[in-house]
Design a protein around this motif. Structure first.
Motif, PDB file in Angstrom:
ATOM      1  N   TYR A 190       0.820  -1.205   0.000  1.00  0.00           N
ATOM      2  CA  TYR A 190       0.000   0.000   0.000  1.00  0.00           C
ATOM      3  C   TYR A 190       0.850   1.249   0.000  1.00  0.00           C
ATOM      4  O   TYR A 190       0.425   2.287  -0.430  1.00  0.00           O
ATOM      5  CB  TYR A 190      -0.899   0.025   1.230  1.00  0.00           C
ATOM      6  N   LEU A 204      -5.122   4.852  -2.442  1.00  0.00           N
ATOM      7  CA  LEU A 204      -6.015   3.996  -1.679  1.00  0.00           C
ATOM      8  C   LEU A 204      -7.450   4.496  -1.785  1.00  0.00           C
ATOM      9  O   LEU A 204      -7.699   5.705  -1.766  1.00  0.00           O
ATOM     10  CB  LEU A 204      -5.599   3.938  -0.209  1.00  0.00           C
ATOM     11  N   PRO A 209      -6.439  -0.918  -2.320  1.00  0.00           N
ATOM     12  CA  PRO A 209      -5.538  -0.220  -3.249  1.00  0.00           C
ATOM     13  C   PRO A 209      -6.198  -0.032  -4.605  1.00  0.00           C
ATOM     14  O   PRO A 209      -6.894  -0.919  -5.105  1.00  0.00           O
ATOM     15  CB  PRO A 209      -4.331  -1.150  -3.334  1.00  0.00           C
TER      16      PRO A 209
END
Length: 871
Positions: free
Chosen positions: A117, A189, A299
């Motif tokens: 991430y 994100l 994500p």
């Protein structure tokens, strides 16, 4: 507009919104397979255990990661774009539509998993994503409200027998409801949340939830300055699971759990899902329903969108263990970093109780337009569902709770005496039960619906499960709240209803509690205002125009201070579009003369004669009636409008502040609204004046370079009955082109020069159309450079047979290219003190002191400087 600009026109089109052909094609909408919600809830088998997996690695496209966000575009060419390239709705050929298909639509191929991430050395991001540029000024931390919630009035006990509880068959688990929270550009994100309700029947004997609303929370690791958690959010509340590295620590599994498959390949029964545990928000005291929020962080894939599948189940069940295939599976579309976002816009998703049964039959019930929206969603899924108000209708609280509100509703009681009626504990209990059960009825069909409401309710539930929504309140307390006279508005009963109505709006529609909304869940100011990013190029500014409303103002001035400070901090420098969501349209016919006429007729007792004179032999219009408090319904409704005389100065401030933001950021501002149950489109624009040199004043070059040009998109109700003929004629009469200030014109477009049947519209009213509808807004790259996308807007309007939608009306909104000139003060807005917000009086009129500098302040509670203006 300049003389050469074209007005929006009706465009004939097919049922698939991205493809618009030049010939009208009438198609019956496909019947979507509507699952029966009651059956789905009844057959929901509880599952034991929860699996988890470490976060997948994520790949980033060019321009993400360590690449700095790009700033605003360089100075535009002096000529600008010709007026025929914007705000037109000319028919599009089939070949041109096919050429645009790749830009507007996207499929959902598999997105390859990749590195984590967080950004790592050597990774790249798509344009607009990634860590901020160290040379850019860091945004200030989000401010929270000084007093986020108005405390309910003191309560007194009444001595009479306890109320009988209604006998209902309530499901043990209700939901899910899927909310879009935000996009974190720095790490690419997507943040969302799922709301689930459970009652005590799912708990083992002796286990009872704690009072969750009294427990304080704090942001956990991974939270950002915007207030939302960047990772899976668990909580120790109720002894539930807490997030640990590599999975969920199961100290007590009596909580809902969401399992998510986001790789586009696997689904229930295959692959290893990501697991997100719930935290409790509130437990309702009568039916013991606990509201659970499950925060989801995923994500964003680099190039290709993915269909995300998810399941909701009870974390522990000692009686049955079912496979994944035994649980309901839901899905939604996750945009890619390179996606052009697609949004649907709706208003008034419920029938008002005042709509007669005959009208509901003639409209074929609540389903036709909603069903058409779901058909479009299945063909090309929306990324966000924008609700401009009316998702819930609280008008029935007065009738259904009349048994406890009787002291306030006694016939013949004057409003001064009403203001002295105390807010009792019996009122609290009855009203709280009503809001819970009415939400369950309107949204989930619990307790039954009329035959003409069932299809729309089923469509709403299916949409709320599969389209991440972002809602703003309107009639969620009760219609007209905030627009009544002060003696009623400040009464204990009104404020008590506000407290409970706002709480259930926060729970069902914002997945939070009033005590948590500002400290944890990213809302701004005194109400439920928010700023959300739809990727790097588009941002949503959602205005709560109901919670703080009173007769003299719509939004509290302290909230404005916070809003415009956060607007600078949260909207990325790459943004080319700011969509302002308000329940009522900012640009709409001015109601001053209409208000004066109605007040005069009401005071003279001539409302019946006035109604007959306007309507002829038609039935009397309900606008001429008085409400249960003796107030004119028309005047109360008109007080709701931004264009009401009572809100003139506040409206001027909002528009001037947004013009200044648009000028400094070179960001196009677009308004999207509903509430008025008719369609319209309108604009602000700079007056063309030959004394201003276009080389020094780029706003004189045309729409593309005009920072004052802002488009208003107003949709009618998705379910609610359209406005009647009297109302539309009154709006049309008031909807003349008028100066907003000495540099800005406001005007309604002649958008509807033909009706859906290709005939002239009723009464030749080309500005307003009284048919049910919804809107679609798509990011669209008019220049094919993927740098500064604009917006492409569609109005889908119900056909004449009320079986679906017939044709789209299209409005093109190119991005703003306002050049940043090197010379100081070049191109600054030509705003003098005489037209700045702080020089309006409370009544909206200027008190000129004889100087060219403007007027003196006349007690306006909203008088302060426009952000960024040199005063």
């Amino acid at each position: 507009m300049t003389s050469g600009e074209q007005q929006p026109q009706a465009v004939a089109g097919t049922a698939a919104y991205p493809q618009v052909s030049g010939a009208y094609v009438s198609q019956a909408p496909q019947q979507s397979d509507m699952a029966n919600a009651a059956t789905r809830l009844a057959n929901l088998q509880l599952n034991a255990g929860a699996s988890s997996q470490p976060p997948q690695q994520q790949s980033f496209g060019p321009g993400y990661g360590n690449t700095a966000p790009t700033a605003s575009a360089a100075a535009a060419a002096a000529g600008g774009m010709t007026s025929s390239n914007h705000l037109t709705a000319a028919p599009v050929s089939a070949a041109a539509a096919m050429a645009q298909q790749q830009q507007i639509t996207s499929s959902a191929p598999v997105a390859a998993p990749g590195p984590g991430y967080s950004s790592r050395p050597g990774t790249t991001f798509a344009p607009g994503y990634g860590p901020p540029n160290p040379n850019m000024q860091a945004p200030p931390p989000a401010r929270t409200s000084m007093d986020a919630n108005v405390r309910p009035p003191p309560m007194q006990h009444q001595q009479h027998p306890p109320l009988q509880q209604p006998s209902l068959s309530l499901p043990p688990l209700v939901g899910p409801l899927l909310q879009f929270v935000n996009v974190e550009l720095e790490r690419a994100l997507w943040h969302g949340s799922v709301l689930v309700l459970t009652n005590e029947s799912l708990l083992p004997h002796g286990a009872r939830p704690l009072p969750a609303q009294n427990t304080a929370h704090s942001n956990g690791p991974g939270s950002t300055h915007s207030g939302y958690s960047a990772g899976p959010s668990g909580s120790g509340m109720h002894g539930g699971p807490t997030p640990v590295a590599g999975g969920v620590q199961t100290t007590n599994l009596h909580v809902p759990v969401v399992e998510v498959w986001d790789d586009g390949i696997h689904g229930p029964g295959t692959g290893k899902p990501k697991t997100f545990a719930a935290k409790a928000l509130y437990t309702e005291p009568t039916y013991k329903y606990t509201f659970w929020r499950i925060d989801i962080t995923l994500p964003l894939p680099q190039e290709s969108e993915v269909d995300v599948a998810y399941q909701v189940f009870w974390g522990a069940d000692e009686t049955a263990v079912q496979s994944h295939s035994a649980r309901p599976t839901y899905s939604f579309r996750l945009p890619a970093q390179a996606s052009q976002w697609r949004m649907c816009v709706t208003s008034n998703n419920q029938f008002s109780r005042t709509v007669p049964e005959a009208a509901r039959v003639s409209l074929n019930g609540s389903g036709p337009v909603f069903r058409d929206l779901l058909t479009k969603h299945k063909t090309n899924p929306f990324h966000v569902w924008i609700g401009t108000g009316g998702q819930f209708n609280g008008e029935g609280v007065w009738d259904d709770c009349e048994h406890v509100l009787r002291p306030f509703l006694l016939p013949g009681l004057d409003n001064l005496r009403r203001s002295r009626v105390v807010w009792t504990t019996d009122m609290v209990a009855a009203v709280e039960r009503w809001y819970l059960l009415e939400y369950l009825r309107q949204w989930f069909g619990v307790g039954g619906n009329s035959p003409h409401e069932m299809e729309g309710q089923s469509c709403f539930r299916q949409a709320a499960e599969t389209i991440p929504y972002s809602f703003t309140p309107d009639s969620e307390i009760f219609p007209g709240f905030g627009s009544y006279i002060p003696v009623l508005q400040s009464s204990p009963v009104f404020m008590g209803l506000r407290s409970i109505g706002v709480k259930y709006f926060a729970l069902f529609q914002a997945h939070t509690m009033p005590t948590l909304a500002h400290s944890e869940h990213d809302f701004i100011g005194e109400g439920y205002h928010s700023i959300k990013r739809l990727g790097p190029y588009t941002a949503l500014l959602t205005l709560d125009t109901r919670t703080e409303r009173h007769l003299a103002g719509i939004i509290d001035r302290h909230s404005y201070d916070m809003l415009f400070a956060e607007l600078e901090a949260r909207v990325p420098m790459t943004a080319t579009n700011l969509i302002v969501i308000a329940s009522n349209p900012i640009i709409f016919p001015r109601t001053k003369n209409f208000e004066m006429l109605l007040r005069s007729a009401n005071n003279a007792g001539l409302t019946t004669l006035f109604s007959y004179a306007v309507n002829g032999r038609q039935a009397r219009n309900h606008w001429m009636d008085k409400d249960r408090f003796g107030e004119s319904m028309a005047v109360t409704r008109l007080n709701d409008f931004w264009t009401s005389a009572a809100h003139k100065s506040e409206r001027s401030f909002v528009v001037h502040a947004l013009q200044e933001f648009s000028r400094r950021r070179s960001c196009r501002v677009t308004f999207a609204s509903g509430h008025v149950n008719c369609l319209s489109s309108a604009h602000f624009r700079t007056y063309t004046d030959s004394k201003f040199d276009p080389r020094r004043h780029p706003e004189q070059r045309g729409f593309v370079s005009d920072f004052r040009s802002m488009i208003q998109l107003t949709v009618s109700g998705l379910v609610q009955e359209p406005a009647d003929g009297l109302t539309l004629r009154a709006y049309h009469f008031a909807g003349k082109s008028a100066p907003f200030d000495m540099y800005t014109e406001e005007k309604l477009y002649h958008t509807f020069n033909v009706d859906v049947n290709h005939l002239p519209p009723p009464n030749n009213n080309q500005k307003l159309l009284g048919r049910r509808s919804y809107g679609i807004i798509i990011e669209h790259d008019f220049d094919n450079d993927r740098q500064r996308p604009g917006l492409l807007s569609f109005f889908y309007v119900e056909n004449e047979t009320c079986t679906g939608t017939a044709m789209p009306y299209i409005i093109r909104i190119p991005s703003l290219r306002f050049p940043h000139l090197p010379v100081a003060n070049e191109g600054r807005p030509q705003m003098k003190h005489s037209v700045s917000y702080r020089n309006y009086t409370g009544a909206g009129a200027l008190q000129n002191n004889g100087s060219s500098g403007g007027g003196e302040l006349g007690g306006d509670p909203y008088s302060y400087n426009v952000p960024g203006m040199d005063n």
